[in-house]
Write a protein that holds these residues in place. Structure first.
Motif, mmCIF file in Angstrom:
data_model
loop_
_atom_site.group_PDB
_atom_site.id
_atom_site.type_symbol
_atom_site.label_atom_id
_atom_site.label_comp_id
_atom_site.label_asym_id
_atom_site.label_seq_id
_atom_site.Cartn_x
_atom_site.Cartn_y
_atom_site.Cartn_z
ATOM 1 N N MET A 1 0.841 -1.194 0.000
ATOM 2 C CA MET A 1 0.000 0.000 0.000
ATOM 3 C C MET A 1 0.880 1.249 0.000
ATOM 4 S SD MET A 1 -3.337 0.755 0.144
ATOM 5 C CE MET A 1 -4.179 -0.563 1.040
ATOM 6 N N ARG A 2 0.526 2.217 -0.807
ATOM 7 C CA ARG A 2 1.266 3.483 -0.876
ATOM 8 C C ARG A 2 0.431 4.585 -0.236
ATOM 9 N NH1 ARG A 2 1.496 5.258 -5.736
ATOM 10 N NH2 ARG A 2 3.364 6.543 -5.563
ATOM 11 N N GLN A 180 13.217 -4.405 6.954
ATOM 12 C CA GLN A 180 12.179 -5.286 7.487
ATOM 13 C C GLN A 180 12.451 -5.587 8.961
ATOM 14 O OE1 GLN A 180 9.505 -6.623 5.589
ATOM 15 N NE2 GLN A 180 8.717 -7.219 7.584
ATOM 16 N N GLY A 181 11.419 -5.488 9.785
ATOM 17 C CA GLY A 181 11.537 -5.829 11.196
ATOM 18 C C GLY A 181 12.027 -4.701 12.086
ATOM 19 N N ARG A 182 12.310 -3.526 11.511
ATOM 20 C CA ARG A 182 12.766 -2.384 12.290
ATOM 21 C C ARG A 182 11.676 -1.321 12.312
ATOM 22 N NH1 ARG A 182 18.012 -1.156 13.606
ATOM 23 N NH2 ARG A 182 18.797 -2.537 11.973
ATOM 24 N N THR A 208 4.486 0.515 1.944
ATOM 25 C CA THR A 208 4.655 -0.501 2.979
ATOM 26 C C THR A 208 5.010 -1.865 2.405
ATOM 27 O OG1 THR A 208 2.266 -0.968 2.966
ATOM 28 C CG2 THR A 208 3.064 0.684 4.534
ATOM 29 N N GLU A 209 4.886 -2.033 1.102
ATOM 30 C CA GLU A 209 5.275 -3.293 0.477
ATOM 31 C C GLU A 209 6.730 -3.248 0.009
ATOM 32 O OE1 GLU A 209 2.504 -4.247 -2.601
ATOM 33 O OE2 GLU A 209 0.787 -4.330 -1.240
ATOM 34 N N GLN A 210 7.104 -2.178 -0.639
ATOM 35 C CA GLN A 210 8.483 -2.023 -1.100
ATOM 36 C C GLN A 210 9.415 -1.533 0.002
ATOM 37 O OE1 GLN A 210 9.490 -3.019 -4.157
ATOM 38 N NE2 GLN A 210 7.354 -3.676 -4.445
ATOM 39 N N LEU A 211 8.835 -1.151 1.149
ATOM 40 C CA LEU A 211 9.586 -0.638 2.292
ATOM 41 C C LEU A 211 10.450 0.560 1.880
ATOM 42 C CD1 LEU A 211 10.659 -3.932 4.131
ATOM 43 C CD2 LEU A 211 8.775 -2.385 4.677
#
Length: 246
Positions: A1-2, A180-182, A208-211
């Motif tokens: 999601m952007r 990821q995870g932070r 939130t998908e591409q971080l």
């Protein structure tokens, strides 16, 4: 999601119009507003109407709260307080009622995104130093353990702070990769009154998908806002500061 993340619009219609034009190109999935729709600048009606009609998630800022709660300006300086009084008179009853109904943060919306105006502990508190940062991460871990990203406003300065990482001050359009995870504190800067030495309107997009988190700066006709500030007999300093981003 952007998520397009907007904050501190502060009644600046020309700046917000420039941001809207960029959003039409970027086409985010959701638009989030972190508060302070009003204050400082002379176009409160346009900003309130835009947020009401177009934002998927909205919470209040301290200027919104001051306008909504007549007689209270929450330790603002004299210039800011004078604009609050002017804004109350300029807005319709309908729009003041809308500001009254805006929720306080923090709010966990979706995709691990927590939104607040000041800090997750206090909507009126500035994220100002390392102690605020440490307390914020601790509070998120205790109270919102599913939150990965915390979007904050209030300081008018774009910034990315990863838990245990160095602080990043994003440049226009540069991609900040998120691990990821932070957990992260993300400030998109201010649409209506930037304070980082760059006059251009500022907002952020979180993927939130591409971080990834990207801060965008958009030029606008600052002289239009300055002219209206003076026409409405608001303090000259409010016009002067817009041109230099302080």
């Amino acid at each position: 999601m952007r998520y397009a993340i907007l904050s501190d619009l502060h009644g600046n219609e020309p700046a917000l119009r420039a941001v809207i034009q960029r959003l039409h190109i970027l086409l985010p999935d959701r638009v989030v507003c972190l508060g302070d729709l009003v204050g400082y600048n002379p176009f409160p009606t346009f900003c309130v109407r835009f947020v009401f009609e177009n934002c998927d998630f909205v919470l209040r800022g301290n200027h919104d709260k001051a306008v909504a709660q007549s007689g209270t300006c929450f330790e603002m300086n004299g210039i800011a307080e004078s604009v609050i009084r002017w804004t109350r008179a300029a807005l319709s009853t309908k729009h003041i009622e809308y500001l009254t109904q805006l929720p306080a943060g923090p709010i966990l919306i979706s995709d691990g995104l927590l939104i607040c105006h000041g800090t997750p502990m206090d909507e009126d508190r500035y994220l100002a130093d390392i102690n605020d940062v440490r307390e914020s991460f601790a509070y998120i871990g205790e109270s919102f353990r599913f939150a990965r990203f915390c979007a904050v406003g209030h300081t008018h300065i774009p910034i990315v702070i990863g838990e245990g990482e160095k602080t990043v001050y994003p440049k226009n359009g540069s991609v900040v990769k998120l691990e990821q995870g932070r957990r992260y504190l993300l400030n998109p800067g201010s649409v209506g009154q930037p304070r980082d030495g760059d006059f251009r309107a500022s907002f952020g997009v979180l993927d939130t998908e591409q971080l990834e988190f990207i801060v965008y700066r958009v030029s606008y006709a600052v002289e239009q806002t300055q002219k209206r500030i003076l026409e409405k007999s608001l303090h000259r300093f409010l016009a002067e500061r817009l041109a230099i981003g302080v």
